[in-house]
Design an enzyme around this catalytic site. Structure first.
Site, PDB file in Angstrom:
ATOM      1  N   ASP A  11       0.785  -1.122  -0.020  1.00 13.14           N
ATOM      2  CA  ASP A  11       0.001   0.032  -0.063  1.00 13.14           C
ATOM      3  C   ASP A  11       0.776   1.213   0.111  1.00 13.14           C
ATOM      4  OD1 ASP A  11      -1.411   2.099   0.834  1.00 13.14           O
ATOM      5  OD2 ASP A  11      -2.575   1.080   2.079  1.00 13.14           O
ATOM      6  N   GLN A  94       2.628   4.257   2.828  1.00 14.77           N
ATOM      7  CA  GLN A  94       2.368   3.400   4.058  1.00 14.77           C
ATOM      8  C   GLN A  94       2.952   2.093   4.446  1.00 14.77           C
ATOM      9  OE1 GLN A  94      -2.075   3.012   5.254  1.00 14.77           O
ATOM     10  NE2 GLN A  94      -1.547   0.898   4.757  1.00 14.77           N
ATOM     11  N   TYR A 233       0.726   0.211  14.903  1.00 16.58           N
ATOM     12  CA  TYR A 233      -0.260  -0.208  13.862  1.00 16.58           C
ATOM     13  C   TYR A 233      -0.155   0.902  12.806  1.00 16.58           C
ATOM     14  CZ  TYR A 233      -4.300  -0.648  10.788  1.00 16.58           C
ATOM     15  OH  TYR A 233      -5.120  -0.803   9.968  1.00 16.58           O
ATOM     16  N   LYS A 236      -2.959  -2.772   7.724  1.00 20.77           N
ATOM     17  CA  LYS A 236      -3.434  -4.040   7.751  1.00 20.77           C
ATOM     18  C   LYS A 236      -2.336  -4.675   6.744  1.00 20.77           C
ATOM     19  CE  LYS A 236      -5.026  -6.720  10.870  1.00 20.77           C
ATOM     20  NZ  LYS A 236      -4.552  -6.704  12.323  1.00 20.77           N
ATOM     21  N   GLN A 246      -5.617 -28.056 -10.701  1.00 24.79           N
ATOM     22  CA  GLN A 246      -5.791 -29.109 -11.785  1.00 24.79           C
ATOM     23  C   GLN A 246      -4.739 -30.288 -11.837  1.00 24.79           C
ATOM     24  OE1 GLN A 246      -9.476 -27.141 -13.264  1.00 24.79           O
ATOM     25  NE2 GLN A 246      -8.791 -29.217 -13.466  1.00 24.79           N
ATOM     26  N   SER A 247      -5.008 -31.185 -12.558  1.00 26.53           N
ATOM     27  CA  SER A 247      -3.963 -32.190 -12.684  1.00 26.53           C
ATOM     28  C   SER A 247      -3.281 -32.672 -11.796  1.00 26.53           C
ATOM     29  CB  SER A 247      -2.961 -31.852 -13.869  1.00 26.53           C
ATOM     30  OG  SER A 247      -3.647 -31.500 -15.143  1.00 26.53           O
TER      31      SER A 247
HETATM   32  P1  13P Z   1      -8.021 -32.534 -14.264  1.00 30.56           P
HETATM   33  O1  13P Z   1      -7.906 -32.943 -15.497  1.00 30.56           O
HETATM   34  O2  13P Z   1      -7.323 -31.364 -13.676  1.00 30.56           O
HETATM   35  O3  13P Z   1      -7.703 -33.668 -13.142  1.00 30.56           O
HETATM   36  O4  13P Z   1      -9.403 -31.892 -13.874  1.00 30.56           O
HETATM   37  C1  13P Z   1     -10.754 -32.768 -13.723  1.00 30.56           C
HETATM   38  C2  13P Z   1     -11.853 -31.886 -13.693  1.00 30.56           C
HETATM   39  O5  13P Z   1     -12.691 -32.174 -14.752  1.00 30.56           O
HETATM   40  C3  13P Z   1     -12.135 -31.093 -12.811  1.00 30.56           C
HETATM   41  O6  13P Z   1     -13.777 -30.691 -12.778  1.00 30.56           O
HETATM   42  P1  13P Z   2      -5.298  -0.812   4.835  1.00 28.89           P
HETATM   43  O1  13P Z   2      -4.428  -1.551   5.605  1.00 28.89           O
HETATM   44  O2  13P Z   2      -5.981  -1.266   3.791  1.00 28.89           O
HETATM   45  O3  13P Z   2      -4.235   0.628   4.354  1.00 28.89           O
HETATM   46  O4  13P Z   2      -6.340  -0.163   5.750  1.00 28.89           O
HETATM   47  C1  13P Z   2      -6.099   0.677   6.920  1.00 28.89           C
HETATM   48  C2  13P Z   2      -7.260   0.816   7.859  1.00 28.89           C
HETATM   49  O5  13P Z   2      -7.020   1.250   8.849  1.00 28.89           O
HETATM   50  C3  13P Z   2      -8.418   0.820   7.173  1.00 28.89           C
HETATM   51  O6  13P Z   2      -9.463   1.300   8.102  1.00 28.89           O
HETATM   52 MG    MG Z   3      -4.327   1.813   3.280  1.00 28.42          MG
HETATM   53 MG    MG Z   4      -4.976  -2.236   2.148  1.00 29.91          MG
END
Ligand code: 13P
Ligand code: 13P
Ligand code: MG
Ligand code: MG
Length: 370
Positions: A11, A94, A233, A236, A246-247
């Site tokens: 951020d 930040q 602080y 976040k 997959q696979s």
């Molecule tokens: P894979 O071929 O990656 O094992 O996928 C299986 C599938 O059809 C997922 O819905």
């Molecule tokens: P971020 O960590 O996304 O900057 O948010 C900080 C915050 O205090 C929001 O209320």
């Molecule tokens: Mg922020």
């Molecule tokens: Mg943030």
């Protein structure tokens, strides 16, 4: 040749407040990474945002923790911070908590998830990016994907998933880690990762019986805790995660299914509140109501020799409307609690807010109860 998939994020200024990343910062990052691609440092890249977090998704052959890649990311964030200052954005710089970059962004403020692996014939990779929450927010969905047969049918019916997976869990307070096998140690694993502010899933590996290399992670999560770096602080941690699909791994739909609950996470408003994690499309990845609620976006790529396809904005799907509606009901319910727990975080997680100061101020006025 192995491919490294890195997401490095920070951020560097919000537009306005902590809502969104300004498009000029995205443009700046795109230009900077395009030069690195031309210079062959990167194979490919995609710049994205989730809420006020600038996300650099990069592929290369340098391995994890590569100085050149971290340096490129750090420089990009520094230049974006300058731009944020020029534009008067909120909280410019930040997450850049140190002036002395020494080759690795770890412990400097940015969050990172990286995996180096041997590409399969077809390699689907999903980049998850969250805002207004902490690394432990990934525990529930990563567990569901790789360990819960009610989420991932493949654990039961696909012979190549049936043996389960190995979880690397970090104790982020004690700075220790432990490898745990599922399903054999599932109950012990849950005993730890249910305490999500302390124990976080860092990586997932295939078992040695798998056809995939057992030393190459199939998922990785950022675990940087900003307050531990800054000692106060500052914002976040807003984690990112990489999941291959997959696979021999959970199917794409099994990976996404893990986000269909809108589970409760910590980090909403001033990093001090619990709320539901809402899966959203990129166009909805802006945190407005009470600076939230916490959000997650998912960009899906196919990789070929490190080259990325255009991303698919995976939660941009009416099939997730029900989850979003449910998250909104939960959000409304939680909000009505105002400053009361469990909307507000428990005392021990409020260490870096005014609460200890209130306790200190009132200290002498507390009388022993007879
Ligand atoms: P894979 O071929 O990656 O094992 O996928 C299986 C599938 O059809 C997922 O819905
Ligand atoms: P971020 O960590 O996304 O900057 O948010 C900080 C915050 O205090 C929001 O209320
Ligand atoms: Mg922020
Ligand atoms: Mg943030």
């Amino acid at each position: 040749m192995k491919t490294t998939f890195s997401i490095i994020k920070a951020d560097v200024g919000g537009w306005p407040g902590h809502a969104l990343v300004h498009p000029d910062l995205i443009e700046l990052a795109n230009k900077k990474l395009a030069v690195a691609k031309k210079d062959k440092l990167l194979i490919d890249f995609h710049v994205a945002h989730c809420g006020d977090d600038l996300e650099l998704i990069m592929t290369h052959n340098k391995g994890v923790d590569a100085e050149e890649i971290h340096c490129l990311s750090w420089d990009t964030f520094c230049e974006a911070t300058e731009k944020a200052r020029d534009l008067g954005l909120y909280g410019a710089g930040q997450d850049l908590l140190s002036d002395a970059f020494s080759g690795n962004v770890k412990g400097m403020g940015p969050g990172l998830a990286e995996i180096e692996f041997t590409e399969r014939k077809a390699e689907p990779v999903i980049a998850f990016m969250m805002d207004k929450t902490e690394p432990g927010a990934f525990n529930y969905p990563i567990f569901k994907m790789f360990a819960d047969p009610f989420n991932t049918a493949g654990l039961i019916i696909d012979p190549s998933c049936h043996d389960g997976f190995v979880f690397e869990v970090w104790d982020i307070k004690e700075h220790k880690n432990v490898m745990m096998k599922s399903p054999e140690e599932m109950y012990d694993l849950l005993a730890l990762i249910g305490a999500k502010s302390r124990f976080v899933i860092k990586r997932v590996f295939p078992k040695t019986s798998s056809k995939l290399p057992s030393k190459e992670a199939v998922s990785a999560i950022s675990t940087e805790k900003l307050y531990q770096i800054a000692g106060e602080y500052v914002g976040k941690d807003d984690p990112v995660g990489i999941v291959r699909a997959q696979s021999g791994l959970p199917a794409l739909g099994e990976v996404l299914e893990a986000f269909s609950h809108g589970h409760l996470v910590s980090g909403w408003m001033r990093g001090s509140h619990n709320g539901p994690l809402m899966p959203v499309s990129l166009k909805d990845a802006q945190c407005t109501r009470f600076d939230g609620p916490p959000r997650v976006v998912a960009l899906g790529f196919q990789l070929k020799n490190g080259k990325l396809t255009q991303p698919v904005d995976l939660f941009d799907d009416p099939a997730f409307d029900y989850t979003r509606n449910k998250a909104q009901h939960v959000m409304e319910y939680m909000r009505r609690h105002g400053p009361f727990e469990p909307h507000r975080l428990p005392m021990e997680d409020m260490e870096y807010t005014t609460l200890p100061k209130v306790m200190k101020k009132l200290g002498p006025r507390f009388k022993k109860i007879k």
